[in-house]
Every structure is written in structure tokens, then in C-alpha cells.
Design a protein around this motif. Structure first.
Motif, PDB file in Angstrom:
ATOM      1  N   SER A   1       0.843  -1.202   0.000  1.00 16.60           N
ATOM      2  CA  SER A   1       0.000   0.000   0.000  1.00 16.60           C
ATOM      3  C   SER A   1       0.875   1.248   0.000  1.00 16.60           C
ATOM      4  O   SER A   1       2.042   1.211   0.393  1.00 16.60           O
ATOM      5  CB  SER A   1      -0.930   0.012   1.212  1.00 16.60           C
ATOM      6  OG  SER A   1      -0.186   0.130   2.404  1.00 16.60           O
TER       7      SER A   1
ATOM      8  N   SER B   1      -8.524   1.421  -3.851  1.00 12.30           N
ATOM      9  CA  SER B   1      -8.137   2.569  -3.021  1.00 12.30           C
ATOM     10  C   SER B   1      -9.269   2.955  -2.068  1.00 12.30           C
ATOM     11  O   SER B   1     -10.443   2.694  -2.333  1.00 12.30           O
ATOM     12  CB  SER B   1      -7.782   3.780  -3.893  1.00 12.30           C
ATOM     13  OG  SER B   1      -6.721   3.491  -4.771  1.00 12.30           O
TER      14      SER B   1
ATOM     15  N   LYS C   1      -2.442  -2.703  -3.366  1.00 16.80           N
ATOM     16  CA  LYS C   1      -2.152  -3.556  -4.510  1.00 16.80           C
ATOM     17  C   LYS C   1      -1.921  -4.983  -4.011  1.00 16.80           C
ATOM     18  O   LYS C   1      -1.076  -5.218  -3.149  1.00 16.80           O
ATOM     19  CB  LYS C   1      -0.920  -3.060  -5.263  1.00 16.80           C
ATOM     20  CG  LYS C   1      -0.589  -3.882  -6.516  1.00 16.80           C
ATOM     21  CD  LYS C   1       0.692  -3.401  -7.176  1.00 16.80           C
ATOM     22  CE  LYS C   1       0.515  -2.025  -7.772  1.00 16.80           C
ATOM     23  NZ  LYS C   1       1.739  -1.600  -8.519  1.00 16.80           N
TER      24      LYS C   1
ATOM     25  N   GLU D   1      -3.806   3.695  -1.407  1.00 14.98           N
ATOM     26  CA  GLU D   1      -3.896   2.762  -2.531  1.00 14.98           C
ATOM     27  C   GLU D   1      -3.319   1.406  -2.123  1.00 14.98           C
ATOM     28  O   GLU D   1      -2.231   1.325  -1.555  1.00 14.98           O
ATOM     29  CB  GLU D   1      -3.131   3.305  -3.740  1.00 14.98           C
ATOM     30  CG  GLU D   1      -3.228   2.416  -4.970  1.00 14.98           C
ATOM     31  CD  GLU D   1      -2.447   2.970  -6.150  1.00 14.98           C
ATOM     32  OE1 GLU D   1      -2.977   3.861  -6.835  1.00 14.98           O
ATOM     33  OE2 GLU D   1      -1.294   2.515  -6.344  1.00 14.98           O
TER      34      GLU D   1
ATOM     35  N   VAL E   1      -7.523   7.618 -10.355  1.00 13.75           N
ATOM     36  CA  VAL E   1      -7.507   6.773  -9.146  1.00 13.75           C
ATOM     37  C   VAL E   1      -8.618   5.708  -9.279  1.00 13.75           C
ATOM     38  O   VAL E   1      -9.744   6.053  -9.619  1.00 13.75           O
ATOM     39  CB  VAL E   1      -7.724   7.625  -7.886  1.00 13.75           C
ATOM     40  CG1 VAL E   1      -7.744   6.721  -6.660  1.00 13.75           C
ATOM     41  CG2 VAL E   1      -6.635   8.655  -7.776  1.00 13.75           C
TER      42      VAL E   1
END
Length: 255
Positions: free
Chosen positions: A178, A242, A204, A202, A255
Motif C-alpha cells: 500500500s 483505493s 495492490k 492505494e 484513481v
């Protein structure tokens, strides 16, 4: 006055059409006779070629003689029945479910998506295969050698069988990373410009898996291996999402 020489090409056109029809008849007859000669050789590959010749005859002249029924006859004699024996999982990994059935479904899907192959191939259904396996007191993991698979293939009346094994299954644990950043946006208004912002977190998530194995295609009649090969499949997973805190209008479209 201007005079033009006018010629009537009607007769030439009629002659050309007659020649075309004549040549189409000759071409259709040629392919029809080739199909007949190939069919007399009583060989599965020759039957396949015969079916193609009858089909070509019909392309030149639709409903030419009995080419349509001869095509059906040749195609029926050329059809190759194939059984796909469930692959043996030798990876030692059983927590991923019935991967052997997944492989079987992938092979069947690949064949069915090939129009050229489907014309002369018939695949034994999983129900038919399972019925024979049950009658022979064989579980889905019991067919692990070629001789047993050959036995099942003969009972099913197939031309070829596909047997294989999964030798390795590897997977990496999912990794979640993140990052946090701030997005700002300037708003233009009559009362004055001002800045809005949002804190964005965010995330991932990434994961990967790999599977490898080998397979053989065996001719039932001769018990010879037609083809042997190995396979390897890699799979990668990526998901990004996110969360935010602040003004949603400041997030932006990226985003």
C-alpha cells in the motif's frame, strides 16, 4: 452527327456462361471421382480426404449427383473418436481442487474451437468415460498407466486416447502493498478560488501460480505413441483498489 459503333455482346456472354457451367461440371466431376477412389481404399485418413473431395465437388456444383450423401458417408467413416483420460496429479498438491478435470475441459474446449478439427473428431463425454471406469472398478485417480488406459479405450471403441500427468503445482503467497498520497485540486468560483484535497490510500494485491506436466497421445489399434509433449502454464493475479479521506471531488479520474 457523332456515330458510335455498337456491338451486341449477348451471344458472347451466353457462350461464356455456358463455358463456365461446363467447367464447373468438369471440376465437380473430377473431385467427385477423386472422392470415390479415395473412399475405396478403406483408410481413416483416406476417408477424410474423400470427404473433402466430395465437399469441393459441392462447392462447384451444389447438389451434384449424390456428393452430399457421399460426403456424409465419408465423414462418418473418417471420424476419429478420442478419449481424454483424467490426468494423474503427481504434484502432491491436492488443495487446489480437481485441476485434472480443468485440464480435460481446456483440451476439449481447444478442440471444439477448431472448426477444421471438429469436422472429423468425436470426443467421448466425461459421463461415458466415468461409466466405463465405474464398471471396471476404477476411480478417477485409478487410471495411472497406459495399459489400463488402453483397456478403457478399447471398451469405448475410440481411435486414440490422451493420457498425462501433472508433475508440479507451485503458487506464491499473495502479497499486499500500500501507499498513501494526497490529491489536491483547485476550484474556480465567483467568490474566489480555493483548494480541495483528499488523502488516498492505494492497495495492490499480487499473486502467481504455475503448473507443469506432460501428456501422450496413443493409438489404440497399434498401441504406439503418436505424440508426446510437456506443458507449462503460468498465471498472475493483480488487483488494485483505493480508499480515501476528504473531498471526493479531489480524487481525480486516475484513481
Amino acid at each position: 452527327p457523332i456515330k458510335f459503333d455498337i456491338k451486341n455482346y449477348g451471344a458472347d456472354l451466353r457462350q461464356a456462361k455456358e463455358e463456365l457451367l461446363k467447367n464447373q461440371e468438369l471440376a465437380a466431376e473430377k473431385h467427385y471421382q477423386l472422392g470415390q477412389d479415395l473412399l475405396k481404399q478403406n483408410n481413416i485418413e483416406k476417408n477424410k480426404l474423400a470427404a473433402k473431395e466430395f465437399r469441393k465437388a459441392l462447392l462447384y456444383v451444389p447438389d451434384y449427383k449424390d456428393a452430399s450423401s457421399m460426403y456424409d458417408q465419408a465423414r462418418k467413416l473418417a471420424i476419429k473418436r478420442i478419449a481424454i483420460i483424467p490426468f494423474e496429479n503427481k504434484s502432491g498438491k491436492g488443495q487446489y481442487g480437481a485441476v485434472n478435470e480443468t485440464i480435460t475441459d481446456e483440451i476439449i474446449s481447444s478442440i471444439l474451437n477448431n472448426q477444421a478439427a471438429v469436422e472429423f473428431v468425436e470426443i467421448i463425454t466425461r459421463d461415458q468415460l466415468q461409466q466405463v471406469m465405474n464398471e471396471q472398478n476404477l476411480g478417477s485417480s485409478g487410471i495411472i498407466n497406459e495399459s489400463t488406459a488402453m483397456q478403457v479405450g478399447k471398451i469405448l471403441g475410440v481411435s486414440e486416447i490422451i493420457v498425462g500427468q501433472i508433475t508440479q503445482i507451485a503458487s506464491a503467497e499473495p502479497i499486499v502493498t500500500s501507499k498513501q498520497y494526497k490529491n489536491e485540486r483547485q476550484i474556480y468560483a465567483k467568490e474566489g478560488n480555493y483548494i480541495i484535497s483528499a488523502m488516498i490510500q492505494e492497495y495492490k494485491k499480487e499473486a502467481s501460480a504455475a503448473m507443469s506436466g506432460s501428456y501422450k497421445i496413443i493409438d489404440i489399434k497399434t498401441a504406439k505413441i503418436i505424440k508426446t509433449d510437456s506443458f507449462k502454464e503460468d498465471y498472475k493475479f493483480l488487483s488494485v483498489w483505493s480508499t480515501y479521506l476528504g473531498n471526493p471531488d479531489a480524487i481525480g479520474y486516475n484513481v
